[in-house]
Design an enzyme around this catalytic site. Structure first.
Site, mmCIF file in Angstrom:
data_model
loop_
_atom_site.group_PDB
_atom_site.id
_atom_site.type_symbol
_atom_site.label_atom_id
_atom_site.label_comp_id
_atom_site.label_asym_id
_atom_site.label_seq_id
_atom_site.Cartn_x
_atom_site.Cartn_y
_atom_site.Cartn_z
ATOM 1 N N VAL A 116 10.117 52.204 30.511
ATOM 2 C CA VAL A 116 10.213 51.794 31.907
ATOM 3 C C VAL A 116 9.524 50.456 32.183
ATOM 4 O O VAL A 116 9.602 49.940 33.288
ATOM 5 C CB VAL A 116 9.621 52.911 32.811
ATOM 6 C CG1 VAL A 116 8.100 52.875 32.791
ATOM 7 C CG2 VAL A 116 10.143 52.812 34.234
ATOM 8 N N TYR A 117 8.883 49.872 31.164
ATOM 9 C CA TYR A 117 8.170 48.601 31.342
ATOM 10 C C TYR A 117 9.111 47.404 31.189
ATOM 11 O O TYR A 117 8.870 46.498 30.402
ATOM 12 C CB TYR A 117 7.047 48.462 30.331
ATOM 13 C CG TYR A 117 5.906 49.437 30.458
ATOM 14 C CD1 TYR A 117 5.706 50.186 31.611
ATOM 15 C CD2 TYR A 117 5.001 49.614 29.404
ATOM 16 C CE1 TYR A 117 4.652 51.083 31.704
ATOM 17 C CE2 TYR A 117 3.945 50.494 29.498
ATOM 18 C CZ TYR A 117 3.774 51.238 30.648
ATOM 19 O OH TYR A 117 2.732 52.128 30.734
ATOM 20 N N GLY A 118 10.182 47.366 31.931
ATOM 21 C CA GLY A 118 11.076 46.217 31.867
ATOM 22 C C GLY A 118 11.542 45.940 30.449
ATOM 23 O O GLY A 118 11.984 46.847 29.744
ATOM 24 N N ASP A 119 11.396 44.674 30.011
ATOM 25 C CA ASP A 119 11.826 44.327 28.653
ATOM 26 C C ASP A 119 10.649 44.299 27.672
ATOM 27 O O ASP A 119 10.717 43.654 26.620
ATOM 28 C CB ASP A 119 12.547 42.979 28.650
ATOM 29 C CG ASP A 119 11.677 41.838 29.180
ATOM 30 O OD1 ASP A 119 10.603 42.118 29.743
ATOM 31 O OD2 ASP A 119 12.094 40.671 29.044
ATOM 32 N N SER A 120 9.580 45.021 27.994
ATOM 33 C CA SER A 120 8.397 45.051 27.130
ATOM 34 C C SER A 120 8.735 45.507 25.714
ATOM 35 O O SER A 120 8.246 44.928 24.731
ATOM 36 C CB SER A 120 7.329 45.971 27.730
ATOM 37 O OG SER A 120 6.285 46.205 26.808
#
Length: 340
Positions: free
Chosen positions: A55-59
């Protein structure tokens, strides 16, 4: 760097874990190449534990790029269960979503296995046996090495351990709860339960999501971007506690960040504490505190400000069980509330 056992998994990890949430270009560091340089510097410094989440974007994509050629020397952790869109089945801890989520994370991370796969938040709508059964299959398939929970109440941790033993399933090897000088409630039950069951503990928010950086002070302007977004960063009780902690750090000759991190990893039930730098400057500041040791006198002074096992306020991102969120679960119907 000294290394600690991750519960009874046989895996050894650094006391500082590198949290990758701020490497998301959409809301963290907008330069992925800079984030990759931070990851490489962390690995060079001996930090071998990296934690991210779908869920951390494109992390996950940034971490995957950074680990090319260095994957075998990293204990890689990620998480799932938080909503990944409007689809009600793209969240939670059902077998259906676990199997999809792990494949998505493997692809983004550019790897064929995840060392620690964690359930990001408890899922009251899914039977824990269903979740553990799916996670067990992932371990047996070789796609996952160990499994963990995050922000689980102590009673849920015990139930999960019992179900795993009774059903012959893999058990949770780790727990990832919030923990800092200002949020010590897990000392009462969660940490003792994790220790009793041989679980590793990877704590998040050791800097109280910015309050223990020294950049947020009562009556002073600060440049912390999150200060206007989170209520807990403007909680008067928490600000009062920070003002009482500042003189302790100053007398010890320590930056607040070093005091906070050294406190978090001093507890015998804590395996690693997650640092979440957004820039190289942030990382360098935290890395400079790896050899800080707090004396018993300093820890006693902290205990006087925030007693063991207590929280000062509540983190906005803390998990609240259904019984606290839904009034109908804690209130009898009006017609049945009276004693007679």
């Amino acid at each position: 760097m000294r290394y600690r056992p991750l519960g009874r998994t046989g895996i050894k990890v650094s006391p500082f874990a590198l949290g990758a949430m701020m490497f998301a270009t959409s809301f963290g560091n907008p330069d992925p190449d800079d984030s990759i340089r931070i990851i490489h510097k962390a690995l060079d410094a001996g930090i071998n534990f990296i934690d991210t989440a779908d869920v951390y974007g494109d992390s996950e994509e940034v971490v995957g790029r950074a680990l090319q050629g260095r994957r075998d020397h990293v204990v890689l952790a990620t998480k799932m269960s938080r909503p990944m869109g409007d689809d009600p089945n793209q969240q939670g801890a059902s077998r259906r979503w676990i199997m999809i989520a792990v494949e998505n994370s493997l692809r983004r991370l550019r790897t064929d296995h995840i060392d620690l796969f964690q359930i990001h938040r408890p899922d009251p709508d899914t039977d824990i046996e269903e979740t553990l059964s799916a996670l067990t299959d992932l371990i047996r398939s070789g796609k996952v090495r160990a499994i963990g929970s995050s922000t689980m109440p102590a009673s849920d941790i015990v139930e999960a351990q019992w179900v795993a033993e009774r059903r012959g399933l893999e058990r949770f090897h780790t727990e990832q709860p919030p923990y800092s000088i200002l949020n010590r409630a897990i000392e009462t039950e969660v940490l003792p339960v994790a220790q009793r069951h041989g679980m590793g503990t990877l704590v998040w928010s050791p800097l109280a999501q910015g309050l223990l950086t020294g950049r947020v002070r009562r009556g002073q302007h600060n440049d912390l971007r999150r200060a206007s977004l989170f209520r807990h960063l403007n909680d008067e009780r928490r600000l009062d506690a920070v003002e009482r902690l500042v003189p302790i750090a100053e007398k010890a000759g320590l930056p607040m960040t070093h005091l906070a991190m050294a406190f978090a990893i001093a507890h015998p039930g804590v395996t690693s504490a997650i640092i979440g730098p957004r820039t190289m400057e942030h990382f360098d500041d935290l890395l400079a505190g790896v050899d800080v040791t707090l004396t018993d006198e300093i820890l006693d002074q902290i205990d006087e400000i925030v007693p063991p096992g207590t929280d000062v306020g509540t983190l906005d991102q803390a998990y609240l069980p259904p019984a606290l969120l839904r009034p109908e679960l804690r209130r009898r119907p009006v017609t049945k509330r009276a004693a007679a």
